[in-house]
Design a protein around this motif. Structure first.
Motif, mmCIF file in Angstrom:
data_model
loop_
_atom_site.group_PDB
_atom_site.id
_atom_site.type_symbol
_atom_site.label_atom_id
_atom_site.label_comp_id
_atom_site.label_asym_id
_atom_site.label_seq_id
_atom_site.Cartn_x
_atom_site.Cartn_y
_atom_site.Cartn_z
ATOM 1 N N ASP A 111 0.848 -1.192 0.000
ATOM 2 C CA ASP A 111 0.000 0.000 0.000
ATOM 3 C C ASP A 111 0.881 1.238 0.000
ATOM 4 N N ALA A 112 1.055 1.833 -1.152
ATOM 5 C CA ALA A 112 1.921 3.011 -1.272
ATOM 6 C C ALA A 112 1.337 4.229 -0.587
ATOM 7 N N THR A 113 0.034 4.187 -0.253
ATOM 8 C CA THR A 113 -0.620 5.343 0.361
ATOM 9 C C THR A 113 -0.703 5.206 1.884
ATOM 10 N N ILE A 114 0.036 4.290 2.481
ATOM 11 C CA ILE A 114 0.020 4.117 3.929
ATOM 12 C C ILE A 114 0.252 5.459 4.625
ATOM 13 N N GLU A 115 -0.504 5.711 5.705
ATOM 14 C CA GLU A 115 -0.422 6.994 6.408
ATOM 15 C C GLU A 115 -0.331 6.773 7.912
ATOM 16 N N ALA A 116 0.131 7.799 8.630
ATOM 17 C CA ALA A 116 0.216 7.761 10.083
ATOM 18 C C ALA A 116 -0.355 9.050 10.656
ATOM 19 N N PHE A 117 -1.030 8.925 11.822
ATOM 20 C CA PHE A 117 -1.636 10.073 12.496
ATOM 21 C C PHE A 117 -1.280 10.022 13.978
ATOM 22 N N HIS A 118 -1.143 11.188 14.594
ATOM 23 C CA HIS A 118 -0.794 11.233 16.011
ATOM 24 C C HIS A 118 -1.368 12.480 16.655
ATOM 25 N N LEU A 119 -1.306 12.504 17.987
ATOM 26 C CA LEU A 119 -1.575 13.714 18.740
ATOM 27 C C LEU A 119 -0.243 14.431 18.890
#
Length: 290
Positions: free
Chosen positions: A159-167
């Motif tokens: 998945d080339a569109t893998i993303e990460a999110f955080h506070l």
């Protein structure tokens, strides 16, 4: 989620090869593929002159993954995080293959990966599985060691569109995008819960061959083969912390990578009884058959 419904093996190998060449994990010279010498600040030769082994390894990666579903929306993932007893700012959300996973990574002794209906967590140097982790896991103060990023590239090839999110900090209320470079530890931990591969260690040839492969994924990965010889195991699955023993027995082992003297230990029988309900099981499937 069946792997063949995601991306075909040929396309996956093309993606993976490009990513590994760009990251200089492998190199191409005169049409031959080999690994580079270093992955993280150490000089370990993997399979520098063995193109066949390198190609066998690349071919095996696709079949070494078995995926489970994460949360279907980021909102559902965040709702889970906010009702836990752990500091919310220590979670990172990974979006992978259109699913969202909550990852808690304090150190090697306190890790959690939460999917929609299944979760993985560390306790007593074991990697256990349950619908949800307990709410009373104790966080031990330990330094977070750097990880080898190879599994991150293997996931990105799916998945080339893998993303990460955080506070962004302890006071932040909203999960916002974060640079992938800052989330590699979390993505590697997620990938470990997907990855399922056995390494044979029942002969000098297999040990020599698989020592090189294990060093690609773990600091001092060659120690797994020494552990196999000590315990008389026929094969090891380091991602799932399993040993394949004589008489077709599959046993769990404890792993503490911070303990350089004895990082791996057989599980005492009383611990087997205590955690049996939460232990992962995997059928034995040798590398050569995948």
């Amino acid at each position: 989620m069946h792997i063949h419904e995601i991306i075909k093996k040929e396309a996956y190998l093309t993606n993976l090869l490009k990513l590994l060449l760009d990251a200089r994990i492998i190199r191409l010279f005169n049409g031959k593929i080999s690994s580079t010498h270093m992955l993280i600040e150490k000089d370990v030769t993997f399979f520098d002159t063995e193109e066949n082994l390198c190609r066998e390894w690349l071919s095996s990666v696709y079949g070494s993954y078995s995926f489970y579903e994460g949360f279907t929306t980021q909102e559902d993932c965040e709702a889970y995080i906010r009702q836990t007893s752990y500091p919310n700012h220590q979670y990172v959300i990974i979006r992978f293959l259109q699913y969202y996973y909550a990852i808690f990574y304090a150190n090697t002794q306190h890790q959690q990966v939460i999917g929609q209906q299944v979760s993985y967590y560390t306790k007593n140097n074991l990697f256990l599985v349950a619908e949800r982790p307990p709410n009373n896991l104790i966080t031990k103060e330990r330094e977070r060691l750097p990880v080898i990023p190879l599994i991150f590239h293997e996931l990105k090839a799916f998945d080339a569109t893998i993303e990460a999110f955080h506070l962004a900090d302890e006071q932040a209320k909203k999960f916002t995008p974060m640079p992938l470079a800052d989330a590699i530890d979390y993505m590697v931990l997620l990938g470990v819960t997907f990855k399922d591969l056995w390494y044979i260690c029942d002969s000098p040839y297999a040990i020599t061959r698989n020592r090189a492969l294990l060093n690609m994924y773990f600091n001092y990965g060659h120690g797994f083969t020494t552990f196999c010889k000590y315990t008389n195991a026929l094969a090891v699955n380091p991602f799932q912390r399993l040993l394949y023993m004589p008489k077709r027995r599959v046993e769990h082992f404890q792993m503490d990578i911070d303990d350089y003297r004895t990082p791996h230990r057989m599980l005492p029988y009383r611990e087997v009884r205590r955690y049996q309900e939460f232990m992962r099981t995997r059928p034995f499937s040798p590398l050569d058959e995948q």
